[in-house]
Design a protein around this motif. Sequence first.
Motif, short mmCIF file in Angstrom:
data_model
loop_
_atom_site.label_atom_id
_atom_site.label_comp_id
_atom_site.label_asym_id
_atom_site.label_seq_id
_atom_site.Cartn_x
_atom_site.Cartn_y
_atom_site.Cartn_z
N HIS A 257 5.59 -7.37 -7.97
CA HIS A 257 6.39 -7.88 -6.86
C HIS A 257 5.68 -9.10 -6.28
CE1 HIS A 257 8.99 -8.07 -3.37
NE2 HIS A 257 7.92 -8.07 -2.59
N VAL A 258 6.41 -10.19 -6.13
CA VAL A 258 5.87 -11.41 -5.55
C VAL A 258 6.38 -11.54 -4.12
CG1 VAL A 258 5.73 -13.92 -5.72
CG2 VAL A 258 5.76 -12.52 -7.80
N ALA A 259 5.48 -11.73 -3.17
CA ALA A 259 5.84 -11.81 -1.75
C ALA A 259 6.74 -13.01 -1.49
CB ALA A 259 4.58 -11.90 -0.91
N SER A 260 7.73 -12.80 -0.63
CA SER A 260 8.62 -13.90 -0.25
C SER A 260 8.30 -14.42 1.15
CB SER A 260 10.08 -13.41 -0.29
OG SER A 260 10.25 -12.28 0.55
N SER A 261 7.29 -13.80 1.81
CA SER A 261 6.86 -14.27 3.13
C SER A 261 5.36 -13.97 3.26
CB SER A 261 7.64 -13.55 4.23
OG SER A 261 7.29 -12.18 4.29
N PRO A 262 4.67 -14.64 4.20
CA PRO A 262 3.22 -14.45 4.36
C PRO A 262 2.83 -13.02 4.70
CG PRO A 262 3.95 -16.42 5.51
CD PRO A 262 5.18 -15.71 5.09
N ASP A 263 3.73 -12.28 5.36
CA ASP A 263 3.40 -10.90 5.76
C ASP A 263 3.65 -9.88 4.66
OD1 ASP A 263 2.71 -11.78 8.27
OD2 ASP A 263 4.71 -11.45 9.11
N GLU A 264 4.26 -10.32 3.58
CA GLU A 264 4.62 -9.40 2.51
C GLU A 264 3.49 -9.28 1.49
OE1 GLU A 264 8.55 -8.65 -0.30
OE2 GLU A 264 8.57 -10.19 1.25
N LEU A 265 3.44 -8.14 0.82
CA LEU A 265 2.36 -7.86 -0.12
C LEU A 265 2.78 -8.21 -1.55
CD1 LEU A 265 -0.52 -6.58 -0.13
CD2 LEU A 265 0.57 -4.42 -0.77
#
Length: 346
Positions: A257-265
């Motif tokens: 899974h690639v994060a779509s926002s800075p807060d995502e893992l």
Amino acid sequence: IQVAIKCLSPEKVSIDKHQQDFLKEAAIMYSLNHEHLVKLFGVVLDVDSSLMLVTEFAPLRSLAENIKQEALKASFPVTLLVEFSVQITDAMRYLHSSNIIHRDLATRNILLFINEVGTKTVKISDFGLSRRLLLGENYRSEMKPHLKLPLAWMPVEALTKLTFTKASDVYSFGVTMWEMFSYGCQPWATRSGEEILKAIDKPNFQRLERPEACPKSVYDMMLKCWSHQPEDRPTFAELHSDLPMTKPLQVRAVSSHVASSPDELTFRTDDIITVIEKSDKSGMWTGVSPLGKVGNSNVQRPQPQGADRDRRVRQGRRKEARRRGRRAASRKKSKRVRSHRISHRK
């Protein structure tokens, strides 16, 4: 065998008070024997020139020096920090059972070792401020102009009255845990002793904020250690019993899974992720990646590891067995209905 040598400087050797304190430390260390306390091998007594303590050598240095290094962060996952906390409580309950208080519990005085099976372990060191409680349950230090005390690790009663107890050690342990889970941050950084006291004492009752990579269950234990009233703080025996239950769930990612926002893992297939907070309703969870990155995700891709995985496998098998049972019962009922209808037509 490699050893560490702690020396009393020549200018202090001639001062009786420094000699007495040094020998008190040696006497305390000599009386102790625990796998998570640094061992004393011997004492060199040459009152004319030097006094030396010969102790166990820690080639990996202190825990504080290690966890502060960003390059080493992945080597100290949250689950290992929980295990270190358990080891420290084990040593401290042993100290307290011997009626000894440490008075300087902090990550700078926790040394890192690798045991014979290659596992990281920790041992408590530096008993320079330790005291044996002989009369009653507390020790009151004398105020001196050059007295150096770990102010950020001290509770209100120690800051105001210089009174140290087993409960003040527990408060210091809470701050030590905070250091560990914040990866070496300075507690109450930039604040003076007076400012720290004003913050933690009534009516403010401020507490250090929860570190980013700290599970809520672990932070709740810290808050208990920081209870304002000494009698409300848990003992090290209780902490040693309760801390293993705060060990967070670990899951394995079954896809990337690639994060779509800075807060995502961001994670890759087969990454082991430590879940520090989750919501069963929303499906959102906060986890720590193998590289120590903290982030959120609502992607339902991870699979539980270890005991949790086994538990869920057993639950799945029980559910499947119930489904099969219901299907079998339904087929039986259907056969009885068909048989009845055939007989009736005849």
